[in-house]
Scaffold this motif. Structure first.
Motif, mmCIF file in Angstrom:
data_model
loop_
_atom_site.group_PDB
_atom_site.id
_atom_site.type_symbol
_atom_site.label_atom_id
_atom_site.label_comp_id
_atom_site.label_asym_id
_atom_site.label_seq_id
_atom_site.Cartn_x
_atom_site.Cartn_y
_atom_site.Cartn_z
ATOM 1 N N LEU A 4 1.028 -0.896 -0.018
ATOM 2 C CA LEU A 4 -0.136 0.126 -0.007
ATOM 3 C C LEU A 4 0.774 1.181 -0.156
ATOM 4 N N VAL A 5 1.786 1.087 1.061
ATOM 5 C CA VAL A 5 2.733 2.589 0.889
ATOM 6 C C VAL A 5 3.174 2.255 -0.393
ATOM 7 N N ARG A 6 4.177 2.033 -1.209
ATOM 8 C CA ARG A 6 5.097 1.730 -2.167
ATOM 9 C C ARG A 6 3.719 2.047 -3.314
ATOM 10 N N GLU A 34 -5.099 1.385 -4.577
ATOM 11 C CA GLU A 34 -5.292 1.837 -3.785
ATOM 12 C C GLU A 34 -5.668 1.147 -2.588
ATOM 13 N N LYS A 35 -7.140 1.572 -3.316
ATOM 14 C CA LYS A 35 -8.480 1.529 -2.349
ATOM 15 C C LYS A 35 -8.958 0.195 -2.666
ATOM 16 N N ARG A 36 -8.587 -0.874 -3.789
ATOM 17 C CA ARG A 36 -8.808 -2.661 -3.811
ATOM 18 C C ARG A 36 -8.205 -2.835 -2.844
ATOM 19 N N LEU A 37 -6.671 -2.572 -2.561
ATOM 20 C CA LEU A 37 -5.567 -3.179 -1.702
ATOM 21 C C LEU A 37 -6.587 -3.062 -0.748
ATOM 22 N N TYR A 38 -6.582 -1.620 0.268
ATOM 23 C CA TYR A 38 -7.171 -1.058 1.308
ATOM 24 C C TYR A 38 -8.384 -1.837 1.729
ATOM 25 N N ASN A 39 -9.319 -1.922 0.255
ATOM 26 C CA ASN A 39 -10.835 -2.477 1.043
ATOM 27 C C ASN A 39 -10.519 -3.965 0.582
ATOM 28 N N ILE A 40 -10.163 -4.645 0.371
ATOM 29 C CA ILE A 40 -9.796 -6.207 0.152
ATOM 30 C C ILE A 40 -9.494 -6.960 0.101
ATOM 31 N N ILE A 41 -8.145 -6.786 0.048
ATOM 32 C CA ILE A 41 -6.938 -7.119 1.196
ATOM 33 C C ILE A 41 -6.628 -7.072 2.381
ATOM 34 N N THR A 42 -5.749 -6.136 2.544
ATOM 35 C CA THR A 42 -5.137 -4.964 4.493
ATOM 36 C C THR A 42 -6.459 -5.396 5.180
ATOM 37 N N THR A 43 -7.371 -4.475 4.852
ATOM 38 C CA THR A 43 -8.253 -4.548 6.217
ATOM 39 C C THR A 43 -8.995 -5.982 6.308
ATOM 40 N N PRO A 44 -9.464 -6.692 5.430
ATOM 41 C CA PRO A 44 -9.554 -8.353 5.930
ATOM 42 C C PRO A 44 -8.420 -8.957 6.254
ATOM 43 N N HIS A 86 -4.585 2.067 10.016
ATOM 44 C CA HIS A 86 -5.703 3.719 10.145
ATOM 45 C C HIS A 86 -5.183 5.273 9.549
ATOM 46 N N TYR A 87 -4.045 5.066 9.969
ATOM 47 C CA TYR A 87 -3.246 6.314 8.896
ATOM 48 C C TYR A 87 -3.301 6.096 7.383
ATOM 49 N N CYS A 88 -2.668 5.591 6.877
ATOM 50 C CA CYS A 88 -2.843 4.779 5.276
ATOM 51 C C CYS A 88 -4.181 4.917 4.945
ATOM 52 N N LYS A 89 -4.935 4.638 5.703
ATOM 53 C CA LYS A 89 -6.754 5.333 5.237
ATOM 54 C C LYS A 89 -6.546 7.131 5.076
ATOM 55 N N ARG A 90 -5.620 7.413 6.011
ATOM 56 C CA ARG A 90 -5.620 8.811 5.542
ATOM 57 C C ARG A 90 -4.572 9.103 5.044
ATOM 58 N N LEU A 91 -3.735 9.211 4.600
ATOM 59 C CA LEU A 91 -3.272 9.102 3.291
ATOM 60 C C LEU A 91 -3.566 8.869 2.139
ATOM 61 N N MET A 92 -3.971 7.762 1.990
ATOM 62 C CA MET A 92 -4.414 7.434 0.665
ATOM 63 C C MET A 92 -6.192 9.114 0.111
ATOM 64 N N LYS A 93 -7.419 8.971 1.247
ATOM 65 C CA LYS A 93 -8.030 10.030 0.659
ATOM 66 C C LYS A 93 -6.951 11.362 0.871
ATOM 67 N N LEU A 131 8.005 8.476 2.415
ATOM 68 C CA LEU A 131 7.332 7.607 2.570
ATOM 69 C C LEU A 131 8.112 6.229 2.196
ATOM 70 N N ARG A 132 9.051 6.572 1.845
ATOM 71 C CA ARG A 132 9.661 4.993 1.936
ATOM 72 C C ARG A 132 10.171 4.813 3.073
ATOM 73 N N ALA A 133 10.222 5.699 4.085
ATOM 74 C CA ALA A 133 10.722 5.556 5.068
ATOM 75 C C ALA A 133 9.573 5.021 6.426
ATOM 76 N N LEU A 134 8.110 5.877 5.752
ATOM 77 C CA LEU A 134 6.438 5.319 6.948
ATOM 78 C C LEU A 134 6.807 3.933 5.457
ATOM 79 N N ASN A 135 7.358 3.167 4.799
ATOM 80 C CA ASN A 135 6.890 2.237 4.720
ATOM 81 C C ASN A 135 8.151 0.814 5.187
ATOM 82 N N GLU A 136 8.518 1.624 5.849
ATOM 83 C CA GLU A 136 9.752 0.741 6.661
ATOM 84 C C GLU A 136 9.170 0.538 8.146
#
Length: 195
Positions: free
Chosen positions: A24-26, A53-63, A103-110, A124-129
């Motif tokens: 997601l962060v990538r 991003e939306k599909r990854l967050y809603n269909i994979i990451t959150t489940p 949940h912060y990732c969702k905020r960034l996505m928005k 974002l690369r640092a955040l990804n770690e």
């Protein structure tokens, strides 16, 4: 038998959740870097990344997160005495931080969708770690429990963070040099002189 089922699907949930968080962060990084592209590529890329991003967050990451948490609750119902263990309290603290990160990732996505994100690709690369560090700590706590050698672990985590920061800096330098080489190779169009 219930413990084994809960544990198996807890591990499946963890794998799915972390795979989603890592990718997601990538995608956020690519989304931000799309701003450097000329039109119409910029708009096409940003729209595509937004969909991904939306599909990854809603269909994979959150489940994956929900499965992880549900199976953890199942595990705790089969072994309620483990709730008295100090290592589990620390592990649950890291899991709460990870849920906050999710949940912060969702905020960034928005923010990215509205073109309001202030993060650069290197930030974002640092955040990804961050999930990598949390994953290491959580797994070590789950494996070693109260026998985790905290001094070695602390130094190992510090070393991991330093190595990640150095890698991000080296990659940024390489990208900068590659960009400079590319601009040097582009032939300059001579300007016409007016007579």
């Amino acid at each position: 038998m219930a413990y084994s089922w809960f544990k198996a699907f807890h591990i499946v949930g963890i794998v799915v959740w972390f795979a989603g968080l890592f990718y997601l962060v990538r995608l956020f990084i690519y989304h931000v870097e799309a701003n450097e592209e000329p039109e119409p590529a910029r708009t096409i890329l940003k729209n595509q990344y937004q969909i991904m991003e939306k599909r990854l967050y809603n269909i994979i990451t959150t489940p994956g997160m929900l499965l992880t948490v549900a199976m953890a609750i199942g595990l705790l119902t089969t072994e309620p005495d483990v709730l008295k263990e100090g290592w589990l309290h620390i592990k649950l603290g890291f899991v709460l931080v990870l849920i906050g990160y999710h949940h912060y990732c969702k905020r960034l996505m928005k923010q990215l969708a509205k073109d309001e994100c202030k993060w650069g690709s290197q930030q974002l690369r640092a955040l990804n770690e961050a999930p990598t560090v949390m994953l290491v700590v959580i797994v070590l706590l789950a494996v070693f429990k109260n026998n985790l050698p905290t001094d070695i672990t602390a130094w190992g985590i510090v070393g991991l963070v330093i190595a990640m920061a150095a890698t991000i800096q080296l990659y940024a330098r390489k990208r900068r040099k590659d960009k400079e080489k590319l601009t040097e190779q582009v032939p300059q169009i001579p300007q016409q002189q007016s007579s």
